[in-house]
Design a protein around this motif. Structure first.
Motif, PDB file in Angstrom:
ATOM      1  N   SER D 152       0.842  -1.195   0.000  1.00 14.18           N
ATOM      2  CA  SER D 152       0.000   0.000   0.000  1.00 14.18           C
ATOM      3  C   SER D 152       0.873   1.239   0.000  1.00 14.18           C
ATOM      4  O   SER D 152       1.962   1.231   0.551  1.00 14.18           O
ATOM      5  CB  SER D 152      -0.901   0.023   1.243  1.00 14.18           C
ATOM      6  OG  SER D 152      -1.710  -1.132   1.295  1.00 14.18           O
ATOM      7  N   ASP D 153       0.398   2.280  -0.637  1.00 12.89           N
ATOM      8  CA  ASP D 153       1.165   3.523  -0.587  1.00 12.89           C
ATOM      9  C   ASP D 153       0.463   4.548   0.284  1.00 12.89           C
ATOM     10  O   ASP D 153      -0.687   4.369   0.694  1.00 12.89           O
ATOM     11  CB  ASP D 153       1.408   4.072  -1.989  1.00 12.89           C
ATOM     12  CG  ASP D 153       0.125   4.474  -2.664  1.00 12.89           C
ATOM     13  OD1 ASP D 153      -0.626   5.318  -2.104  1.00 12.89           O
ATOM     14  OD2 ASP D 153      -0.145   3.936  -3.758  1.00 12.89           O
ATOM     15  N   GLN D 154       1.166   5.638   0.545  1.00 13.78           N
ATOM     16  CA  GLN D 154       0.690   6.615   1.510  1.00 13.78           C
ATOM     17  C   GLN D 154      -0.678   7.174   1.142  1.00 13.78           C
ATOM     18  O   GLN D 154      -1.592   7.212   1.968  1.00 13.78           O
ATOM     19  CB  GLN D 154       1.704   7.757   1.632  1.00 13.78           C
ATOM     20  CG  GLN D 154       1.251   8.833   2.614  1.00 13.78           C
ATOM     21  CD  GLN D 154       2.204  10.022   2.629  1.00 13.78           C
ATOM     22  OE1 GLN D 154       2.965  10.247   1.676  1.00 13.78           O
ATOM     23  NE2 GLN D 154       2.155  10.780   3.719  1.00 13.78           N
ATOM     24  N   ASP D 155      -0.829   7.597  -0.086  1.00 16.80           N
ATOM     25  CA  ASP D 155      -2.085   8.240  -0.465  1.00 16.80           C
ATOM     26  C   ASP D 155      -3.254   7.276  -0.369  1.00 16.80           C
ATOM     27  O   ASP D 155      -4.344   7.631   0.084  1.00 16.80           O
ATOM     28  CB  ASP D 155      -1.969   8.800  -1.891  1.00 16.80           C
ATOM     29  CG  ASP D 155      -1.169  10.100  -1.902  1.00 16.80           C
ATOM     30  OD1 ASP D 155      -1.366  10.895  -0.959  1.00 16.80           O
ATOM     31  OD2 ASP D 155      -0.371  10.300  -2.825  1.00 16.80           O
ATOM     32  N   LEU D 156      -3.021   6.064  -0.806  1.00 14.81           N
ATOM     33  CA  LEU D 156      -4.082   5.084  -0.762  1.00 14.81           C
ATOM     34  C   LEU D 156      -4.543   4.866   0.677  1.00 14.81           C
ATOM     35  O   LEU D 156      -5.749   4.841   0.975  1.00 14.81           O
ATOM     36  CB  LEU D 156      -3.565   3.774  -1.361  1.00 14.81           C
ATOM     37  CG  LEU D 156      -4.591   2.854  -2.022  1.00 14.81           C
ATOM     38  CD1 LEU D 156      -5.448   3.624  -3.001  1.00 14.81           C
ATOM     39  CD2 LEU D 156      -3.864   1.713  -2.718  1.00 14.81           C
ATOM     40  N   VAL D 157      -3.586   4.709   1.571  1.00 11.45           N
ATOM     41  CA  VAL D 157      -3.951   4.488   2.973  1.00 11.45           C
ATOM     42  C   VAL D 157      -4.649   5.720   3.542  1.00 11.45           C
ATOM     43  O   VAL D 157      -5.626   5.605   4.289  1.00 11.45           O
ATOM     44  CB  VAL D 157      -2.706   4.144   3.804  1.00 11.45           C
ATOM     45  CG1 VAL D 157      -3.068   4.036   5.277  1.00 11.45           C
ATOM     46  CG2 VAL D 157      -2.082   2.840   3.306  1.00 11.45           C
ATOM     47  N   ALA D 158      -4.146   6.884   3.171  1.00  6.40           N
ATOM     48  CA  ALA D 158      -4.777   8.104   3.680  1.00  6.40           C
ATOM     49  C   ALA D 158      -6.232   8.178   3.244  1.00  6.40           C
ATOM     50  O   ALA D 158      -7.135   8.376   4.061  1.00  6.40           O
ATOM     51  CB  ALA D 158      -4.013   9.333   3.185  1.00  6.40           C
ATOM     52  N   GLN D 159      -6.444   7.981   1.972  1.00  9.67           N
ATOM     53  CA  GLN D 159      -7.823   8.040   1.473  1.00  9.67           C
ATOM     54  C   GLN D 159      -8.664   6.895   2.036  1.00  9.67           C
ATOM     55  O   GLN D 159      -9.831   7.085   2.383  1.00  9.67           O
ATOM     56  CB  GLN D 159      -7.818   7.965  -0.055  1.00  9.67           C
ATOM     57  CG  GLN D 159      -7.126   9.142  -0.706  1.00  9.67           C
ATOM     58  CD  GLN D 159      -6.659   8.825  -2.122  1.00  9.67           C
ATOM     59  OE1 GLN D 159      -7.107   7.853  -2.730  1.00  9.67           O
ATOM     60  NE2 GLN D 159      -5.753   9.631  -2.638  1.00  9.67           N
ATOM     61  N   GLY D 160      -8.069   5.750   2.113  1.00  6.45           N
ATOM     62  CA  GLY D 160      -8.811   4.601   2.618  1.00  6.45           C
ATOM     63  C   GLY D 160      -9.227   4.789   4.068  1.00  6.45           C
ATOM     64  O   GLY D 160     -10.376   4.518   4.441  1.00  6.45           O
ATOM     65  N   SER D 161      -8.293   5.244   4.875  1.00  8.81           N
ATOM     66  CA  SER D 161      -8.660   5.405   6.276  1.00  8.81           C
ATOM     67  C   SER D 161      -9.684   6.525   6.423  1.00  8.81           C
ATOM     68  O   SER D 161     -10.578   6.460   7.278  1.00  8.81           O
ATOM     69  CB  SER D 161      -7.423   5.688   7.136  1.00  8.81           C
ATOM     70  OG  SER D 161      -6.661   6.730   6.572  1.00  8.81           O
ATOM     71  N   TRP D 162      -9.532   7.515   5.585  1.00  7.40           N
ATOM     72  CA  TRP D 162     -10.533   8.584   5.601  1.00  7.40           C
ATOM     73  C   TRP D 162     -11.927   8.037   5.271  1.00  7.40           C
ATOM     74  O   TRP D 162     -12.921   8.352   5.923  1.00  7.40           O
ATOM     75  CB  TRP D 162     -10.135   9.655   4.591  1.00  7.40           C
ATOM     76  CG  TRP D 162     -11.037  10.839   4.570  1.00  7.40           C
ATOM     77  CD1 TRP D 162     -11.886  11.198   3.562  1.00  7.40           C
ATOM     78  CD2 TRP D 162     -11.199  11.810   5.599  1.00  7.40           C
ATOM     79  NE1 TRP D 162     -12.560  12.328   3.901  1.00  7.40           N
ATOM     80  CE2 TRP D 162     -12.169  12.736   5.143  1.00  7.40           C
ATOM     81  CE3 TRP D 162     -10.625  11.989   6.858  1.00  7.40           C
ATOM     82  CZ2 TRP D 162     -12.580  13.818   5.912  1.00  7.40           C
ATOM     83  CZ3 TRP D 162     -11.029  13.064   7.616  1.00  7.40           C
ATOM     84  CH2 TRP D 162     -11.995  13.972   7.153  1.00  7.40           C
ATOM     85  N   ALA D 163     -11.991   7.190   4.266  1.00  5.96           N
ATOM     86  CA  ALA D 163     -13.274   6.605   3.879  1.00  5.96           C
ATOM     87  C   ALA D 163     -13.835   5.742   4.996  1.00  5.96           C
ATOM     88  O   ALA D 163     -15.033   5.805   5.317  1.00  5.96           O
ATOM     89  CB  ALA D 163     -13.109   5.779   2.604  1.00  5.96           C
ATOM     90  N   VAL D 164     -12.976   4.952   5.591  1.00 12.27           N
ATOM     91  CA  VAL D 164     -13.441   4.077   6.670  1.00 12.27           C
ATOM     92  C   VAL D 164     -13.988   4.904   7.831  1.00 12.27           C
ATOM     93  O   VAL D 164     -15.049   4.594   8.396  1.00 12.27           O
ATOM     94  CB  VAL D 164     -12.280   3.170   7.137  1.00 12.27           C
ATOM     95  CG1 VAL D 164     -12.602   2.548   8.480  1.00 12.27           C
ATOM     96  CG2 VAL D 164     -12.002   2.091   6.089  1.00 12.27           C
ATOM     97  N   VAL D 165     -13.275   5.934   8.162  1.00 12.52           N
ATOM     98  CA  VAL D 165     -13.731   6.807   9.242  1.00 12.52           C
ATOM     99  C   VAL D 165     -15.097   7.403   8.909  1.00 12.52           C
ATOM    100  O   VAL D 165     -16.016   7.408   9.734  1.00 12.52           O
ATOM    101  CB  VAL D 165     -12.691   7.920   9.474  1.00 12.52           C
ATOM    102  CG1 VAL D 165     -13.318   9.104  10.176  1.00 12.52           C
ATOM    103  CG2 VAL D 165     -11.505   7.374  10.256  1.00 12.52           C
TER     104      VAL D 165
END
Lengths: 202, 202, 202, 202
Positions: D152-165
């Motif tokens: 996983s890369d940084q942006d993907l995780v950032a967006q993903g965690s944002w979506a999950v939240v």
DNA sequence: AATGAATGAGAGTTCATTCAT
DNA sequence: GATGAATGAACTCTCATTCAT
């Protein structure tokens, strides 16, 4: 022939149905505005438009209703006089008026309390004076002519008994807890007794 | 000081203006629904919204009107009794009631015709328990206690005189052509004469 | 026949026109209150009154909108599961949810953003009990029963996947610049991978 | 000096009072339109006009409210990261986001669901993305750089965690009966576990 | 004979906002 | 600094009524 006769009959029946339903609604609601053409239509399971085939508008329907009711009142009062004694006859007529008002509170309210427009109310007053009131007036005349009401004349007694009747109805309608029979007999009895008594020197 | 006083005064004046206009409209229209807030507003040359600054809603405005009018009626009737003879006192009170109804037809219609169901259900306690009726009842009691009305009791006379008064007012209001003084004296006179007479053997 | 058929068709078309226009306005305005019956009427070049011939009131119109949209969502999700592997089936269902939200953003906003409280309180039973959620729940149950999600139970997975789906849709709708496919696969993939993994000792 | 200082202080206090009351009302009520200036005024025992001395109009008041709240959100999220382990730090930041959304549901709804005006919503999105989101992104970067999230890369995780939240908040807000703590831990736990796990061969 | 479709007018009420004080 | 007074615009919804069919 037969067909057109049937049609006529149906037409008359539907007209009556509309009037009956409207009357029921008007008396239930207690006010002219609270009854809508749509509600009447719903009550007879016809479309609102149909009513306009029988009555020009809401006002004409309402006026017809009033006229019919007045006719009933007049008939009831006219039939009430059975005694040969004119004083008793007047008493009977007054009782009949009161009885009509109490037994058909909806009608009474319709006649004297629901006032859609001045035109209607004025017409109503005249019509009423022309029928039920005339019975009272006639009986009053008989009493006066027989010398039973010393010091009173026919018109005065007619108007007076009308007023007394009115007062009884409206009071009893608005105070259902009162003892109706007792109050009616009291008021009619005292008023008639006063009429029969010798005029006061005042 | 002066400023706030002016404001107070203006506010009170506008309030009165609203009430007066509303009363006029209610009584001429003859029904609660036929009078709209907008029409009242137009009548006072203010926006409809302004009325809501003085009254919570249409109902409160109307009830205020009722309350104020009842107060006036009560006062007028209470002040009317001046004679020591209880029968004359009752007569005076009844006359005062009738006079009030005739001199303030809008008030009377407002109380007893515009919204009878409301006046009854909401105001019943005040009405019959209120001062106007209580004055009649009090005088009736004095008469009965003094043995002036043989065969009648206090409550009966109170209710009966109330009914008679009502009948007179509504009749005279709807028939302006009648001779008011004469009819009033006739009805009150005959009713009281009947009360004073010995009870009929019936 | 032909006439009534035409009428029916016209009526249905107008109904649809109202619904479509309302949906458009609701979703662009983003709030229930910001859309008025008048604005809807203006949008379809009819009088505001006409809408009331098709829907009892604003609420019924809105609820019809909700119902219709829910039905579409449910159908889409129900048809999405094709694989025998329950985990893959869950994945398919989640993807179908996300796809629906992205392909019909107005619908999605309508369901979950315009009036969330209503959607919840009124539609709670239908929503979570409805097909869309139930498909997720069913698939979750299959996975759990098959021992594929150690440490998780059916309800938790159902709610969790529902939340994940929701988050993806709202994020992607508000950030159109993101790479949709990549983010969807990432989030769904990591969540499912986490479910498949042994539970953390915490 | 002292006087003007007092004035300043009072002014600031009243301003805060308005904001706090407005926030309370917005939270209590369900929508932007359901909160009126009058109600806010009543809540602080001042006249409605007074509010206009502090805020140009309702929109400015609302925007100020949003801005303040965003500041709180940013601070809360920024302060939430205390652990040296970047994964735990990311977990902490996500939890802080969720907690904030649940504790300030109305602001959350207005920011991400209801859209009073496009201007507000766009501004809001940027602000939020520029602060709270950046914390998530920063933590994601630390994790990725530490090799904790293979594939996983940084942006993907950032967006993903944002979506999950996001998904957690909206789901929990609309389903108050759910077990919040349990669902939060489940979703965050499974997502992070999936991130930590070896990448799937797909 | 009967109706469905449609509408303009109007109802009560609330709103954000301005202005003079 | 604060407010009371006032308003125009807007809201949902109901009404009596007309017209084409």
């Amino acid at each position: 022939m037969s067909i057109s006769a049937h049609r006529e009959q149906h037409k008359e029946e539907l007209r009556r149905l509309i009037l009956d339903t409207a009357e029921r609604l008007f008396t239930t609601a207690g006010s002219y505005d609270a009854v809508s053409m749509r509600k009447i239509a719903k009550g007879i399971n016809y479309s609102a438009t149909t009513i306009y085939l029988y009555f020009k508008d809401k006002d004409e329907l309402f006026q017809t209703l009033l006229r019919d009711t007045f006719r009933q009142l007049s008939r009831a009062v006219a039939l009430s006089v059975s005694d040969r004694d004119p004083v008793v006859g007047l008493y009977q007529a007054m009782r009949a008026c009161v009885a009509f008002g109490l037994e058909h509170p909806e009608h009474y309210r319709l006649l004297f309390m629901v006032r859609p427009s001045l035109a209607v109310s004025e017409w109503a007053g005249r019509e009423l004076g022309g029928e039920a009131f005339n019975v009272l007036r006639h009986q009053a005349g008989l009493c006066v002519d027989a010398g039973r009401f010393p010091g009173s004349d026919q018109d005065l007694v007619a108007q007076g008994s009308w007023a007394v009747v009115h007062g009884l109805i409206s009071t009893l309608l608005s105070r259902p807890e009162l003892d109706r029979r007792r109050l009616i007999e009291h008021v009619l009895g005292r008023y008639l007794a006063g009429l029969l008594a010798a005029p006061s020197p005042s």
